[in-house]
Design a protein around this motif. Structure first.
Motif, PDB file in Angstrom:
ATOM      1  N   ALA A  27       0.835  -1.208   0.000  1.00 54.75           N
ATOM      2  CA  ALA A  27       0.000   0.000   0.000  1.00 54.75           C
ATOM      3  C   ALA A  27       0.869   1.257   0.000  1.00 54.75           C
ATOM      4  O   ALA A  27       0.596   2.219  -0.724  1.00 54.75           O
ATOM      5  N   LEU A  28       1.929   1.249   0.804  1.00 51.28           N
ATOM      6  CA  LEU A  28       2.822   2.408   0.869  1.00 51.28           C
ATOM      7  C   LEU A  28       3.592   2.574  -0.434  1.00 51.28           C
ATOM      8  O   LEU A  28       3.860   3.706  -0.871  1.00 51.28           O
ATOM      9  N   SER A  29       3.941   1.456  -1.064  1.00 51.50           N
ATOM     10  CA  SER A  29       4.629   1.522  -2.354  1.00 51.50           C
ATOM     11  C   SER A  29       3.723   2.119  -3.424  1.00 51.50           C
ATOM     12  O   SER A  29       4.168   2.898  -4.276  1.00 51.50           O
ATOM     13  N   VAL A  30       2.433   1.777  -3.387  1.00 53.40           N
ATOM     14  CA  VAL A  30       1.478   2.349  -4.343  1.00 53.40           C
ATOM     15  C   VAL A  30       1.315   3.851  -4.093  1.00 53.40           C
ATOM     16  O   VAL A  30       1.302   4.650  -5.040  1.00 53.40           O
ATOM     17  N   LEU A  31       1.193   4.244  -2.835  1.00 55.80           N
ATOM     18  CA  LEU A  31       1.072   5.666  -2.520  1.00 55.80           C
ATOM     19  C   LEU A  31       2.253   6.449  -3.079  1.00 55.80           C
ATOM     20  O   LEU A  31       2.093   7.511  -3.685  1.00 55.80           O
ATOM     21  N   ARG A  32       3.444   5.907  -2.872  1.00 51.96           N
ATOM     22  CA  ARG A  32       4.667   6.605  -3.277  1.00 51.96           C
ATOM     23  C   ARG A  32       4.870   6.584  -4.783  1.00 51.96           C
ATOM     24  O   ARG A  32       5.120   7.619  -5.414  1.00 51.96           O
ATOM     25  N   ASN A  33       4.795   5.383  -5.373  1.00 52.27           N
ATOM     26  CA  ASN A  33       5.270   5.172  -6.737  1.00 52.27           C
ATOM     27  C   ASN A  33       4.187   5.234  -7.806  1.00 52.27           C
ATOM     28  O   ASN A  33       4.495   5.190  -8.990  1.00 52.27           O
ATOM     29  N   TYR A  34       2.939   5.353  -7.369  1.00 48.21           N
ATOM     30  CA  TYR A  34       1.833   5.477  -8.323  1.00 48.21           C
ATOM     31  C   TYR A  34       1.050   6.762  -8.065  1.00 48.21           C
ATOM     32  O   TYR A  34       0.951   7.625  -8.930  1.00 48.21           O
ATOM     33  N   CYS A  35       0.552   6.904  -6.847  1.00 49.71           N
ATOM     34  CA  CYS A  35      -0.295   8.063  -6.544  1.00 49.71           C
ATOM     35  C   CYS A  35       0.512   9.368  -6.531  1.00 49.71           C
ATOM     36  O   CYS A  35       0.127  10.352  -7.178  1.00 49.71           O
ATOM     37  N   LEU A  36       1.641   9.390  -5.794  1.00 49.24           N
ATOM     38  CA  LEU A  36       2.453  10.607  -5.740  1.00 49.24           C
ATOM     39  C   LEU A  36       3.218  10.820  -7.045  1.00 49.24           C
ATOM     40  O   LEU A  36       3.144  11.883  -7.658  1.00 49.24           O
ATOM     41  N   MET A  37       3.978   9.807  -7.462  1.00 50.69           N
ATOM     42  CA  MET A  37       4.779   9.959  -8.676  1.00 50.69           C
ATOM     43  C   MET A  37       3.877  10.174  -9.890  1.00 50.69           C
ATOM     44  O   MET A  37       4.157  11.022 -10.740  1.00 50.69           O
ATOM     45  N   GLY A  38       2.797   9.427  -9.979  1.00 51.60           N
ATOM     46  CA  GLY A  38       1.886   9.586 -11.099  1.00 51.60           C
ATOM     47  C   GLY A  38       1.241  10.955 -11.138  1.00 51.60           C
ATOM     48  O   GLY A  38       0.966  11.497 -12.218  1.00 51.60           O
ATOM     49  N   GLY A  39       1.015  11.532  -9.968  1.00 45.55           N
ATOM     50  CA  GLY A  39       0.417  12.866  -9.909  1.00 45.55           C
ATOM     51  C   GLY A  39       1.263  13.936 -10.565  1.00 45.55           C
ATOM     52  O   GLY A  39       0.754  14.988 -10.972  1.00 45.55           O
ATOM     53  N   TYR A  40       2.567  13.678 -10.703  1.00 46.52           N
ATOM     54  CA  TYR A  40       3.447  14.659 -11.345  1.00 46.52           C
ATOM     55  C   TYR A  40       3.207  14.767 -12.848  1.00 46.52           C
ATOM     56  O   TYR A  40       3.773  15.642 -13.503  1.00 46.52           O
ATOM     57  N   GLY A  50      -3.835   0.821  -8.340  1.00 47.56           N
ATOM     58  CA  GLY A  50      -2.435   0.436  -8.160  1.00 47.56           C
ATOM     59  C   GLY A  50      -2.290  -0.886  -7.437  1.00 47.56           C
ATOM     60  O   GLY A  50      -1.486  -1.749  -7.827  1.00 47.56           O
ATOM     61  N   LEU A  51      -3.070  -1.079  -6.388  1.00 44.92           N
ATOM     62  CA  LEU A  51      -3.004  -2.341  -5.643  1.00 44.92           C
ATOM     63  C   LEU A  51      -3.511  -3.504  -6.481  1.00 44.92           C
ATOM     64  O   LEU A  51      -3.033  -4.633  -6.340  1.00 44.92           O
ATOM     65  N   SER A  52      -4.459  -3.242  -7.371  1.00 43.79           N
ATOM     66  CA  SER A  52      -4.921  -4.295  -8.280  1.00 43.79           C
ATOM     67  C   SER A  52      -3.784  -4.743  -9.187  1.00 43.79           C
ATOM     68  O   SER A  52      -3.639  -5.938  -9.487  1.00 43.79           O
ATOM     69  N   LYS A  53      -2.958  -3.805  -9.627  1.00 44.39           N
ATOM     70  CA  LYS A  53      -1.799  -4.131 -10.454  1.00 44.39           C
ATOM     71  C   LYS A  53      -0.768  -4.950  -9.681  1.00 44.39           C
ATOM     72  O   LYS A  53       0.051  -5.641 -10.277  1.00 44.39           O
ATOM     73  N   LEU A  54      -0.821  -4.844  -8.355  1.00 53.35           N
ATOM     74  CA  LEU A  54       0.090  -5.624  -7.509  1.00 53.35           C
ATOM     75  C   LEU A  54      -0.596  -6.880  -6.964  1.00 53.35           C
ATOM     76  O   LEU A  54      -0.131  -7.473  -5.992  1.00 53.35           O
ATOM     77  N   LYS A  55      -1.713  -7.250  -7.577  1.00 43.86           N
ATOM     78  CA  LYS A  55      -2.433  -8.501  -7.282  1.00 43.86           C
ATOM     79  C   LYS A  55      -3.246  -8.463  -5.999  1.00 43.86           C
ATOM     80  O   LYS A  55      -3.597  -9.506  -5.453  1.00 43.86           O
ATOM     81  N   PHE A  56      -3.536  -7.268  -5.494  1.00 45.39           N
ATOM     82  CA  PHE A  56      -4.443  -7.125  -4.353  1.00 45.39           C
ATOM     83  C   PHE A  56      -5.786  -6.593  -4.863  1.00 45.39           C
ATOM     84  O   PHE A  56      -6.223  -5.510  -4.485  1.00 45.39           O
ATOM     85  N   LYS A  57      -6.422  -7.357  -5.726  1.00 45.44           N
ATOM     86  CA  LYS A  57      -7.675  -6.895  -6.303  1.00 45.44           C
ATOM     87  C   LYS A  57      -8.762  -6.901  -5.237  1.00 45.44           C
ATOM     88  O   LYS A  57      -8.997  -7.914  -4.575  1.00 45.44           O
ATOM     89  N   PRO A  58      -9.446  -5.769  -5.034  1.00 42.11           N
ATOM     90  CA  PRO A  58     -10.452  -5.705  -3.974  1.00 42.11           C
ATOM     91  C   PRO A  58     -11.717  -6.465  -4.346  1.00 42.11           C
ATOM     92  O   PRO A  58     -12.047  -6.610  -5.522  1.00 42.11           O
ATOM     93  N   THR A  59     -12.416  -6.943  -3.340  1.00 48.09           N
ATOM     94  CA  THR A  59     -13.761  -7.455  -3.575  1.00 48.09           C
ATOM     95  C   THR A  59     -14.676  -6.264  -3.852  1.00 48.09           C
ATOM     96  O   THR A  59     -14.295  -5.102  -3.618  1.00 48.09           O
ATOM     97  N   ALA A  60     -15.862  -6.525  -4.332  1.00 48.51           N
ATOM     98  CA  ALA A  60     -16.821  -5.441  -4.594  1.00 48.51           C
ATOM     99  C   ALA A  60     -17.103  -4.654  -3.314  1.00 48.51           C
ATOM    100  O   ALA A  60     -17.234  -3.428  -3.336  1.00 48.51           O
ATOM    101  N   LYS A  61     -17.180  -5.359  -2.193  1.00 43.19           N
ATOM    102  CA  LYS A  61     -17.464  -4.694  -0.916  1.00 43.19           C
ATOM    103  C   LYS A  61     -16.269  -3.855  -0.467  1.00 43.19           C
ATOM    104  O   LYS A  61     -16.444  -2.754   0.083  1.00 43.19           O
ATOM    105  N   GLU A  62     -15.052  -4.360  -0.677  1.00 43.40           N
ATOM    106  CA  GLU A  62     -13.857  -3.588  -0.310  1.00 43.40           C
ATOM    107  C   GLU A  62     -13.752  -2.330  -1.159  1.00 43.40           C
ATOM    108  O   GLU A  62     -13.384  -1.257  -0.648  1.00 43.40           O
ATOM    109  N   LEU A  63     -14.060  -2.440  -2.448  1.00 45.73           N
ATOM    110  CA  LEU A  63     -14.046  -1.268  -3.318  1.00 45.73           C
ATOM    111  C   LEU A  63     -15.025  -0.216  -2.805  1.00 45.73           C
ATOM    112  O   LEU A  63     -14.690   0.970  -2.665  1.00 45.73           O
TER     113      LEU A  63
END
Length: 393
Positions: free
Chosen positions: A124-137, A234-247
Motif C-alpha cells: 500500500a505504501l509503495s502504491v502511494l509513493r510510486n503510483y499516486c504521488l509519482m503519477g500525480g506529477y 495500483g493495488l490491483s496491479k500488484l495482485k491485491f484486487k479488492p472485492t466489490a465490498k472492499e471497493l
C-alpha cells in the motif's frame, strides 16, 4: 466562463497508462461511457477553494509562528464545544463539521476500507509513493503549489513523510471517529493547505489564468481520488484486487475524508464507476508534464539516497531500484519515460513479489479469521516503515 490554460481536453495524452486496458488495470473496466466534454462543468472549480478553512487560517496564522498556531488550533479543537463562546463563527463551523458525524457515514464500511488498506501491508505504501504521488506529477498544474511553497528545497523526504503520517492516521481502525487521531490529522492538513494557499496568492508570480487558484476544489477532488480509486487501481496491479465490498468501503472511507477536508459532498463519488469517471474527466483534461514535473519526479526518485535513518549505501541503492521497478509496473513505460525516470530491471523483482501478494490476497479472502490476521500483520509492517519516516523528519 473563465478557462485556465491548464485545461486542455482535446487530443490529450496525459495519464495515458491509467486508461489502457490490461489484465490487472482496474480503471478502464470501471469507466462508464464518458464524453470528455463533460469536464467543462467542473472547470469553475479551478477557481473555487475551501473558503471556510481560509477564514480560520487567517485567524490562527496571522502574526503567529506556524508551530504555535497549530498547537493553539489543536488545543481549541480539543476543548470544543465547551469553549464555543470564545471562538469565531468560522472556527465554530469548522470544528462542528469535524465533530459531527453525518447520518450517511457508516463506520463499519469505513473500517472495512481501512482493513483493506491494512491487509495490503507495505505494498500500500509503495502504491502511494510510486503510483499516486509519482503519477500525480504527470499534471504540471496541480503541482505548482509545491513549487511555490519550495517543496523541492525542503526535500522529497519531508513531503513523503508528511503524506505517510496523514495516510496512517486516517487508515487506522476507528481513526476517523470524533476526537481520534485521524480527525486531528485532517484538521492539520486542511489548515496547512489553507495557509499555503493564502501565502501563495500573496505572490505576484502565481498566475491563476494558467493554473486556476492554488489547491482549488477540483485539484482537491483529484487528490482524494488519488488516495481512493487510483490507489485501488495500483493495488490491483500488484495482485491485491479488492472485492466489490472492499471497493465500496475504500471509496466510502475517502468520501468521508474528502468531506472532512472541505470538498463539496456532491463531487465525491459513491461507486467505482462514479470515481473512475471523475478521475478520467480531471486526468484527461490536464496540460501534462513540464520541467517542474520532472524536477519533482527526480527529487522523489532520489529520495531513498537522502534518508537519514540508515547509512547503508547498499540498502539505499536497493530501495531506489525497487521504487523504479514499481514505477515501471504501476505507471508503465510511457509515463515513466515522460517523467524522465530511468529504467530498471527491478520490475522483474516486483513481478515476483506480485506472486507473493496474490497468495496472501487469496488467503485473506478465504476466511474471515485469516483476513483479520493478515490485516493486523499488514498494519504492523506499515507501522515499521512509518517509524522510519518519522525518524527522517
Amino acid at each position: 466562463m473563465k478557462i485556465p490554460e491548464r485545461y486542455q481536453p482535446k487530443n490529450n495524452k496525459s495519464f495515458a497508462s491509467y486508461w489502457q486496458p490490461t489484465k490487472d488495470n482496474l480503471l478502464p473496466f470501471l469507466l462508464p461511457k464518458t464524453n470528455i466534454s463533460d469536464s467543462e462543468k467542473l472547470v469553475p472549480y479551478y477557481f473555487k477553494v475551501d473558503d471556510l478553512a481560509d477564514e480560520v487560517a487567517v485567524e490562527y496564522f496571522t502574526n503567529t509562528p506556524f508551530n504555535q498556531a497549530i498547537a493553539k488550533l489543536h488545543t481549541d479543537f480539543s476543548l470544543f464545544p465547551s469553549n464555543k463562546n470564545r471562538l469565531s463563527l468560522a472556527t465554530q463551523n469548522l470544528f462542528q463539521q469535524l465533530n459531527e458525524v453525518p447520518s450517511w457515514v457508516d463506520f463499519d464500511l469505513v473500517n472495512l476500507g481501512t482493513s483493506y488498506c491494512n491487509r495490503t501491508g507495505t505494498a500500500a505504501l509503495s502504491v502511494l509513493r510510486n503510483y499516486c504521488l509519482m503519477g500525480g506529477y504527470e499534471s504540471s498544474a496541480i503541482n505548482k503549489p509545491l513549487i511555490f511553497t519550495q517543496a523541492l528545497h525542503k526535500g522529497a523526504v519531508k513531503r513523503l513523510a508528511d503524506t505517510v503520517d496523514f495516510w496512517m492516521y486516517v487508515t487506522e481502525i476507528n481513526g476517523l471517529k470524533p476526537n481520534n487521531k485521524g480527525i486531528y490529522a485532517v484538521l492539520t492538513t486542511r489548515l496547512i493547505h489553507a495557509y499555503s494557499r493564502i501565502q501563495i496568492e500573496k505572490k505576484s508570480e502565481w498566475k491563476s489564468e494558467l493554473w486556476g487558484r492554488p489547491i482549488n476544489l477540483w485539484d482537491m477532488l483529484a487528490t482524494n481520488l488519488g488516495f481512493s480509486i487510483a490507489f485501488i487501481d495500483g493495488l490491483s496491479k500488484l495482485k491485491f484486487k479488492p472485492t466489490a465490498k472492499e471497493l465500496e468501503a475504500v471509496l466510502h472511507l475517502w468520501k468521508y475524508v474528502g468531506y472532512l477536508m472541505g470538498i463539496p459532498l456532491h463531487l465525491l463519488p459513491n461507486t467505482g464507476e462514479e470515481a473512475a469517471k471523475q478521475l478520467f474527466l480531471w486526468s484527461k483534461s490536464q496540460k501534462g508534464i513540464d520541467t517542474d514535473s520532472k524536477q519533482l519526479a527526480w527529487a522523489l526518485y532520489d529520495e531513498p539516497l537522502r534518508v537519514t535513518f540508515t547509512k547503508n549505501k547498499i540498502m539505499k541503492w536497493f530501495v531506489q531500484k525497487t521504487n523504479l521497478g514499481y514505477n515501471e509496473v504501476l505507471l508503465g513505460t510511457e509515463s515513466r519515460q515522460e517523467l524522465a525516470l530511468p529504467y530498471s530491471k527491478a520490475k522483474y523483482w516486483i513481478l515476483f513479489l506480485n506472486k507473493i501478494n496474490e497468495y496472501f490476497d487469496t488467503k485473506a479472502k478465504s476466511n474471515p479469521d485469516y483476513y483479520n490476521k493478515i490485516a493486523k500483520q499488514g498494519r504492523k509492517a506499515q507501522e515499521k516503515v512509518w517509524k522510519l519516516y518519522q525518524q527522517a523528519k
